[in-house]
Design a protein around this motif. Structure first.
Motif, PDB file in Angstrom:
ATOM      1  N   ILE A  36       1.045  -1.074   0.004  1.00 56.50           N
ATOM      2  CA  ILE A  36       0.142   0.167   0.120  1.00 56.50           C
ATOM      3  C   ILE A  36       0.795   1.137  -0.095  1.00 56.50           C
ATOM      4  N   LEU A  37       1.962   1.217   0.920  1.00 59.15           N
ATOM      5  CA  LEU A  37       2.870   2.275   0.739  1.00 59.15           C
ATOM      6  C   LEU A  37       3.534   2.604  -0.483  1.00 59.15           C
ATOM      7  N   GLY A  38       3.917   1.466  -1.226  1.00 58.89           N
ATOM      8  CA  GLY A  38       4.712   1.536  -2.300  1.00 58.89           C
ATOM      9  C   GLY A  38       3.737   2.098  -3.313  1.00 58.89           C
ATOM     10  N   ALA A  39       2.478   1.673  -3.427  1.00 65.48           N
ATOM     11  CA  ALA A  39       1.486   2.168  -4.185  1.00 65.48           C
ATOM     12  C   ALA A  39       1.193   3.692  -4.052  1.00 65.48           C
ATOM     13  N   LEU A  40       1.202   3.883  -2.866  1.00 66.55           N
ATOM     14  CA  LEU A  40       0.939   5.530  -2.613  1.00 66.55           C
ATOM     15  C   LEU A  40       2.248   6.138  -3.197  1.00 66.55           C
ATOM     16  N   GLN A  41       3.297   5.792  -3.032  1.00 61.97           N
ATOM     17  CA  GLN A  41       4.446   6.356  -3.456  1.00 61.97           C
ATOM     18  C   GLN A  41       4.727   6.613  -4.956  1.00 61.97           C
ATOM     19  N   LYS A  42       3.992   5.558  -5.719  1.00 65.54           N
ATOM     20  CA  LYS A  42       4.021   5.618  -7.087  1.00 65.54           C
ATOM     21  C   LYS A  42       3.077   7.033  -7.775  1.00 65.54           C
ATOM     22  N   ILE A  43       1.981   6.918  -6.849  1.00 69.94           N
ATOM     23  CA  ILE A  43       0.889   7.813  -7.219  1.00 69.94           C
ATOM     24  C   ILE A  43       1.378   9.330  -6.984  1.00 69.94           C
TER      25      ILE A  43
END
Length: 184
Positions: A175-182
């Motif tokens: 979830i944190l990785g996805a938020l970072q990509k966004i």
């Protein structure tokens, strides 16, 4: 009475010492001489008596005039004093009425000030009560939240084993990785 008569008779027998003497015998005196002496006294004494009476009359009239002038002066002073007294009484009444109205004004001002002070104290009291209620509610919320959090942590720690724990960590990392990509 006999003594009086004897005394006149005795005086009548005095020997005269010279050219002049008193005749005390009333019957032996000359009525014409007496009337002449009385006439001369009245005639010449009349002017003196009139002068004395005129002087006395003038003094009495001047005293009366002076008294009248003094009376008029005193009456004028009395009227001035009465006028001043009326003015002073009017001023005293005005001061008294002004004093009463000032007292009433001050009384109303004091009542209003006291009422305002009581209203402010009531507002302060209500604000203090409201603040204390909010403070107590917040303290209760914090305790309830802490107890709920402790209960949840206790439940989680008792329910979680290491495998579930690792899965949870991986899911959070994704979830944190996805938020970072966004955000990039």
């Amino acid at each position: 009475m006999k003594n009086v008569i004897y005394s006149f008779v005795y005086l009548g027998h005095w020997p005269s010492a010279g050219s002049f003497g008193f005749n005390t015998d009333i019957l032996a005196t000359n009525p014409i001489n007496l009337s002449v002496v009385l006439g001369v006294l009245i005639y010449f004494g009349k002017g003196v008596l009139n002068d004395l009476l005129d002087n006395r009359k003038q003094r009495i009239l001047s005293t009366i005039r002076n008294s009248e002038e003094l009376r008029k002066g005193v009456i004028e002073q009395l009227e001035r004093a009465r006028t001043r007294l009326r003015k002073v009484e009017i001023e005293a009444d005005e001061y008294r009425m002004n004093g009463y109205s000032e007292i009433e004004r001050e009384k109303v001002n004091l009542i209003n000030a006291t009422s305002d002070s009581l209203e402010q104290l009531e507002n302060y009291k209500n604000e203090t009560l409201h603040f204390e209620q909010e403070k107590a509610i917040n303290q209760v919320r914090q305790r309830v939240f802490q107890q709920a959090l402790q209960g949840a942590l206790g439940t989680l720690t008792s329910c979680l084993n290491s495998e579930l724990h690792f899965r949870m960590i991986r899911a959070n990392i994704r979830i944190l990785g996805a938020l970072q990509k966004i955000t990039d």
